[in-house]
Scaffold this active site. Sequence first.
Site, PDB file in Angstrom:
ATOM      1  N   LYS A  83      -2.225  -1.233  30.108  1.00  0.00           N
ATOM      2  CA  LYS A  83      -1.585  -1.899  28.976  1.00  0.00           C
ATOM      3  C   LYS A  83      -1.047  -3.241  29.434  1.00  0.00           C
ATOM      4  O   LYS A  83      -0.589  -3.378  30.577  1.00  0.00           O
ATOM      5  CB  LYS A  83      -0.416  -1.043  28.482  1.00  0.00           C
TER       6      LYS A  83
ATOM      7  N   GLY B 227       1.997   6.856   4.649  1.00  0.00           N
ATOM      8  CA  GLY B 227       1.298   5.618   5.026  1.00  0.00           C
ATOM      9  C   GLY B 227      -0.174   5.696   4.663  1.00  0.00           C
ATOM     10  O   GLY B 227      -0.945   6.400   5.314  1.00  0.00           O
ATOM     11  N   VAL B 228      -0.551   4.978   3.583  1.00  0.00           N
ATOM     12  CA  VAL B 228      -1.969   4.965   3.199  1.00  0.00           C
ATOM     13  C   VAL B 228      -2.525   3.561   3.425  1.00  0.00           C
ATOM     14  O   VAL B 228      -2.986   2.884   2.519  1.00  0.00           O
ATOM     15  CB  VAL B 228      -2.203   5.474   1.755  1.00  0.00           C
ATOM     16  N   GLY B 229      -2.436   3.128   4.688  1.00  0.00           N
ATOM     17  CA  GLY B 229      -3.002   1.851   5.102  1.00  0.00           C
ATOM     18  C   GLY B 229      -4.441   2.084   5.531  1.00  0.00           C
ATOM     19  O   GLY B 229      -5.154   2.916   4.962  1.00  0.00           O
TER      20      GLY B 229
ATOM     21  N   VAL C  47      -5.893   3.583   8.184  1.00  0.00           N
ATOM     22  CA  VAL C  47      -6.263   4.934   8.600  1.00  0.00           C
ATOM     23  C   VAL C  47      -5.884   5.964   7.529  1.00  0.00           C
ATOM     24  O   VAL C  47      -6.692   6.822   7.173  1.00  0.00           O
ATOM     25  CB  VAL C  47      -5.588   5.309   9.942  1.00  0.00           C
TER      26      VAL C  47
HETATM   27  P1  NAD Z   1      -1.717   0.067   8.736  1.00  0.00           P
HETATM   28  O1  NAD Z   1      -0.694  -0.964   8.966  1.00  0.00           O
HETATM   29  O2  NAD Z   1      -3.018  -0.325   8.101  1.00  0.00           O
HETATM   30  O3  NAD Z   1      -1.118   1.237   7.812  1.00  0.00           O
HETATM   31  C1  NAD Z   1       0.153   1.742   7.976  1.00  0.00           C
HETATM   32  C2  NAD Z   1       0.746   1.920   6.589  1.00  0.00           C
HETATM   33  O4  NAD Z   1       1.997   2.583   6.706  1.00  0.00           O
HETATM   34  C3  NAD Z   1       0.992   0.597   5.880  1.00  0.00           C
HETATM   35  O5  NAD Z   1       0.387   0.625   4.604  1.00  0.00           O
HETATM   36  C4  NAD Z   1       2.514   0.509   5.807  1.00  0.00           C
HETATM   37  O6  NAD Z   1       2.963  -0.129   4.642  1.00  0.00           O
HETATM   38  C5  NAD Z   1       2.893   1.975   5.810  1.00  0.00           C
HETATM   39  N1  NAD Z   1       4.252   2.237   6.271  1.00  0.00           N
HETATM   40  C6  NAD Z   1       4.933   1.661   7.296  1.00  0.00           C
HETATM   41  N2  NAD Z   1       6.168   2.189   7.399  1.00  0.00           N
HETATM   42  C7  NAD Z   1       6.253   3.118   6.426  1.00  0.00           C
HETATM   43  C8  NAD Z   1       7.283   3.997   6.001  1.00  0.00           C
HETATM   44  N3  NAD Z   1       8.477   4.006   6.599  1.00  0.00           N
HETATM   45  N4  NAD Z   1       7.036   4.837   4.979  1.00  0.00           N
HETATM   46  C9  NAD Z   1       5.847   4.822   4.355  1.00  0.00           C
HETATM   47  N5  NAD Z   1       4.829   4.005   4.710  1.00  0.00           N
HETATM   48  C10 NAD Z   1       5.051   3.159   5.713  1.00  0.00           C
HETATM   49  O7  NAD Z   1      -1.937   0.782  10.129  1.00  0.00           O
HETATM   50  P2  NAD Z   1      -3.133   1.744  10.541  1.00  0.00           P
HETATM   51  O8  NAD Z   1      -4.117   0.978  11.313  1.00  0.00           O
HETATM   52  O9  NAD Z   1      -3.573   2.536   9.359  1.00  0.00           O
HETATM   53  O10 NAD Z   1      -2.386   2.692  11.576  1.00  0.00           O
HETATM   54  C11 NAD Z   1      -1.534   3.736  11.134  1.00  0.00           C
HETATM   55  C12 NAD Z   1      -0.911   4.424  12.343  1.00  0.00           C
HETATM   56  O11 NAD Z   1      -1.937   4.972  13.163  1.00  0.00           O
HETATM   57  C13 NAD Z   1      -0.090   3.504  13.260  1.00  0.00           C
HETATM   58  O12 NAD Z   1       0.977   4.228  13.793  1.00  0.00           O
HETATM   59  C14 NAD Z   1      -1.074   3.151  14.363  1.00  0.00           C
HETATM   60  O13 NAD Z   1      -0.403   2.843  15.565  1.00  0.00           O
HETATM   61  C15 NAD Z   1      -1.831   4.455  14.482  1.00  0.00           C
HETATM   62  N6  NAD Z   1      -3.176   4.282  15.057  1.00  0.00           N
HETATM   63  C16 NAD Z   1      -4.064   3.468  14.425  1.00  0.00           C
HETATM   64  C17 NAD Z   1      -5.342   3.325  14.959  1.00  0.00           C
HETATM   65  C18 NAD Z   1      -6.383   2.450  14.289  1.00  0.00           C
HETATM   66  O14 NAD Z   1      -7.555   2.530  14.657  1.00  0.00           O
HETATM   67  N7  NAD Z   1      -6.015   1.649  13.312  1.00  0.00           N
HETATM   68  C19 NAD Z   1      -5.704   4.007  16.129  1.00  0.00           C
HETATM   69  C20 NAD Z   1      -4.771   4.863  16.730  1.00  0.00           C
HETATM   70  C21 NAD Z   1      -3.497   4.982  16.182  1.00  0.00           C
END
Ligand code: NAD
Length: 352
Positions: free
Chosen positions: A80, A185-187, A189
């Site tokens: 890292k 969290g419906v971002g 992933v």
């Molecule tokens: P993202 O930012 O696209 O989605 C996260 C969502 O969570 C956002 O829509 C945000 O508004 C929402 N959010 C944040 N805080 C919140 C809360 N307190 N209550 C409700 N919703 C909330 O991120 P992502 O890429 O979808 O990743 C989601 C999680 O998975 C993160 O913790 C990330 O570290 C982990 N992760 C992601 C990946 C990847 O490939 N993207 C890989 C491994 C781990």
Amino acid sequence: MSVFSHVDFDQHQQVVYGHDQASGLKAIIAIHNTSLGPALGGCRMWPYASDEEALRDALRLSRGMSYKSALAQLPLGGGKAVIIGNPHTDKSTALFQAMGDFVESLGGRYITAADSGTGVAEMQIMAERTRHVAGAGQREAFGGGVRNGDPSPSTAYGVFVGLKAAVKHRLGRDDLQGLKVAIQGVGQVGFGLAQQLKEAGAELWVTDLVEANVRRAVEQLGATAVSQNDIYGLDVDVFAPCAMGAIINPHTLEALRAPVIAGAANNQLADAQLADELQRRGCLYAPDYAINAGGIIDVCYERTGGSAAQVKAHVEGIGATLAEIFRRAEAEGATTTAIADHLAQERLHAAR
Ligand code: NAD
């Protein structure tokens, strides 16, 4: 500042400090373990309050990457990078060029990638100085892999596969028809996971800080919207944390009723001891670094080459890994996190 006696030092192979006066770069790269391959892990930029805090993050996160890649059976080690600086005010081309030189100085023992505070743009600047960068949109130039995309669809698929393994183990069901799932969290992933769950017949409850994300899930998938606070206490089968870390804490634990926790967020447990409490309550917890490895699998194939079918098959292995973790945890009366750590350590030792 001591490294070898640091509480988070865990036999790390190399910890290097990088400084460039002209650009203001101050960074640390920690390489935890390269027994299985070069250390791959993101480059985080954060306004750390002290060098000590930055070192702590680098030590902990690099170890986490070793474990994640070992569990995912990837030919990668764990590393890292952390840049001490504010990602909103301190970024410059010169800073990331200097960071690229720093990564290059390790000769490929460490491969960097995007993380909090950095993205494709920064990876592209670093890629001017080093080829040891993943996710920079430069793959053809180096004759490497065949993919260069967003890893989140693979992460979402891995979480879906892992969630199914957890449901099978804890609830004894193979199908997801009518399964009740709460997604925090419906971002990128979380929404991908929601789509697959909907297709498999699950009923969904969702929450998000961003109203548009909630609306998309409600309108496209028929999900029920709930408030940020109400997501924990729902009477559902699965709680899927896909937002931020440390969401399993003494406060939320009191509200949580789901017998299964399976989601993408990193570092879900605010404190490692909470795994014991979850076990005591009969809640099956899918260790975050085991279930969310789809992204690193995707990144690995992007570098080495491989078809979408190969990536998919590898991601599906997350289900088998989790099934083994659940079986062993039950047989040994241990927590799933203890077994996952143990399994990763076994693989690292075997590689040595
Ligand atoms: P993202 O930012 O696209 O989605 C996260 C969502 O969570 C956002 O829509 C945000 O508004 C929402 N959010 C944040 N805080 C919140 C809360 N307190 N209550 C409700 N919703 C909330 O991120 P992502 O890429 O979808 O990743 C989601 C999680 O998975 C993160 O913790 C990330 O570290 C982990 N992760 C992601 C990946 C990847 O490939 N993207 C890989 C491994 C781990």
